[in-house]
Design an enzyme around this catalytic site. Structure first.
Site, PDB file in Angstrom:
ATOM      1  CE  LYS A  39      17.276 -10.927   9.549  1.00 16.32           C
ATOM      2  NZ  LYS A  39      16.768 -12.062   8.777  1.00 16.32           N
TER       3      LYS A  39
HETATM    4  N1  PMP Z   1      12.333 -16.311  10.038  1.00 20.73           N
HETATM    5  C1  PMP Z   1      13.611 -16.260   9.629  1.00 20.73           C
HETATM    6  C2  PMP Z   1      14.538 -17.343  10.010  1.00 20.73           C
HETATM    7  C3  PMP Z   1      14.052 -15.172   8.854  1.00 20.73           C
HETATM    8  O1  PMP Z   1      15.316 -15.096   8.437  1.00 20.73           O
HETATM    9  C4  PMP Z   1      13.139 -14.159   8.514  1.00 20.73           C
HETATM   10  C5  PMP Z   1      13.578 -12.998   7.661  1.00 20.73           C
HETATM   11  N2  PMP Z   1      14.042 -11.936   8.423  1.00 20.73           N
HETATM   12  C6  PMP Z   1      11.821 -14.255   8.977  1.00 20.73           C
HETATM   13  C7  PMP Z   1      11.453 -15.346   9.741  1.00 20.73           C
HETATM   14  C8  PMP Z   1      10.818 -13.169   8.710  1.00 20.73           C
HETATM   15  O2  PMP Z   1      11.111 -12.048   9.505  1.00 20.73           O
HETATM   16  P1  PMP Z   1      10.724 -10.579   9.038  1.00 20.73           P
HETATM   17  O3  PMP Z   1       9.278 -10.627   8.696  1.00 20.73           O
HETATM   18  O4  PMP Z   1      11.001  -9.730  10.218  1.00 20.73           O
HETATM   19  O5  PMP Z   1      11.558 -10.267   7.863  1.00 20.73           O
END
Ligand code: PMP
Length: 310
Positions: A160
């Site tokens: 991220k």
């Molecule tokens: N894909 C992207 C690009 C995101 O920004 C997120 C949000 N964090 C997710 C998927 C979902 O990830 P998570 O379930 O860990 O929040």
């Protein structure tokens, strides 16, 4: 004048301050080159217990710390300290409602030139109140984006990173400008990747299908949660495999998963109704289980919830 967020607080340069006082220089490397790495974590208020539970805190901290290696990042705080800062922010906020916690490590030097190695990094973290990020009741109208998902070999989607969210911002704004709620990214090879900030699932013939971890996605913690709940609670077969765009048009149900999005049903893709055009039955079941679990109400998954207030 920047908009104030009531009650937002931050951990910044070793102390706790109102979030609008946590400021960096215009020369900060992370600000100039997008060399930041962050997490998005939710805390859910459980009224009966009068406690805010942080959902899957160790897993979020673990993803952050593992991804340090991609950006050659080092910070003084270890996993335990990062988790403790998140808990402390909830305590200090005094909020008795759902919250969102954003730990962010960034290259903090005031240095010119894009690089990852040998540049000092710092951790900051902020907390805000957060209700639903997208509509999770009626079903979302989504469109395949004209923007392609980043390729993991260009800007790692697995991490991220702050810089990579330009990709998400372009797709999200394009979708909204065209009258949709959300976007679906295809990869350069034309297969389905994910939403702008959420993973995607389709249900076809009773099976739960989602793109694999090497499909230029962020490997979501909610994705993992949903897969586990589908297998263990609904006894469903869960398959990770590439998904073609047109499969989205002919499947039975679609939903997004994410910390922000939670479990969000999709009712149409490119103006084609999915299934009955209403949130699907299996999606609804998963959603119900998910909300029980995140509040700490399901003993089998209680270990995913970290209580913060005593
Ligand atoms: N894909 C992207 C690009 C995101 O920004 C997120 C949000 N964090 C997710 C998927 C979902 O990830 P998570 O379930 O860990 O929040």
């Amino acid at each position: 004048m920047a908009k104030m967020v009531p009650g937002a607080i931050a951990y910044f340069e070793g102390g706790y301050v109102p979030a609008d006082q946590a400021k960096v220089s215009v020369m900060t490397h992370g600000f100039n080159y997008g060399t930041g790495l962050f997490e998005g974590i939710r805390g859910y208020y459980n009224k009966e217990e009068d406690n805010v539970h942080i959902f899957r805190l160790p897993e979020h901290v673990d993803r952050l710390v593992r991804n340090f290696n991609i950006l050659c990042m080092e910070i003084p705080e270890d996993r335990a300290a990062i988790a403790q800062i998140c808990i402390e922010l909830v305590k200090r906020s005094g909020f008795k409602e759902d919250v969102y916690i954003r730990p962010l490590c960034y290259k903090s030097e005031l240095s010119l030139g894009p690089a990852v190695r040998g540049i000092e990094s710092k951790l900051c973290c902020y907390l805000i109140k957060l209700g639903d990020y997208v509509d999770i009741e009626s079903g979302l109208d989504v469109a395949v984006s004209s923007w392609r998902r980043l390729c993991d070999n260009a800007i790692p989607t697995r991490a991220k990173t702050t810089g990579s969210y330009i990709n998400s911002a372009l797709a999200s704004s394009e979708a909204k400008q065209s009258g949709f709620h959300e976007a679906i990214f295809l990869r350069e090879d034309g297969t389905v990747a994910e939403g702008s900030a959420m993973n995607i699932f389709m249900i076809l013939d009773g099976k739960l299908i989602t793109p694999p971890p090497n499909a230029d996605i962020l490997v979501g913690i909610t994705r993992n949660t949903v897969m586990q709940l589908a297998r263990e609670v609904l006894n469903m077969e869960v398959i990770e495999r590439p998904i073609a765009r047109t499969e989205l048009y002919v499947c039975d149900e679609i939903f997004f998963s994410g910390t922000g999005a939670q479990v969000a049903p999709v009712r149409s893709v490119d103006r084609r109704l999915i299934g009955t055009g209403k949130p699907g039955e299996i999606t609804r079941k998963l959603q119900d289980i998910y909300f029980e679990v995140v509040q700490g109400k399901v003993p089998a998954y209680r270990h995913w919830c970290t209580p913060t207030l005593g």
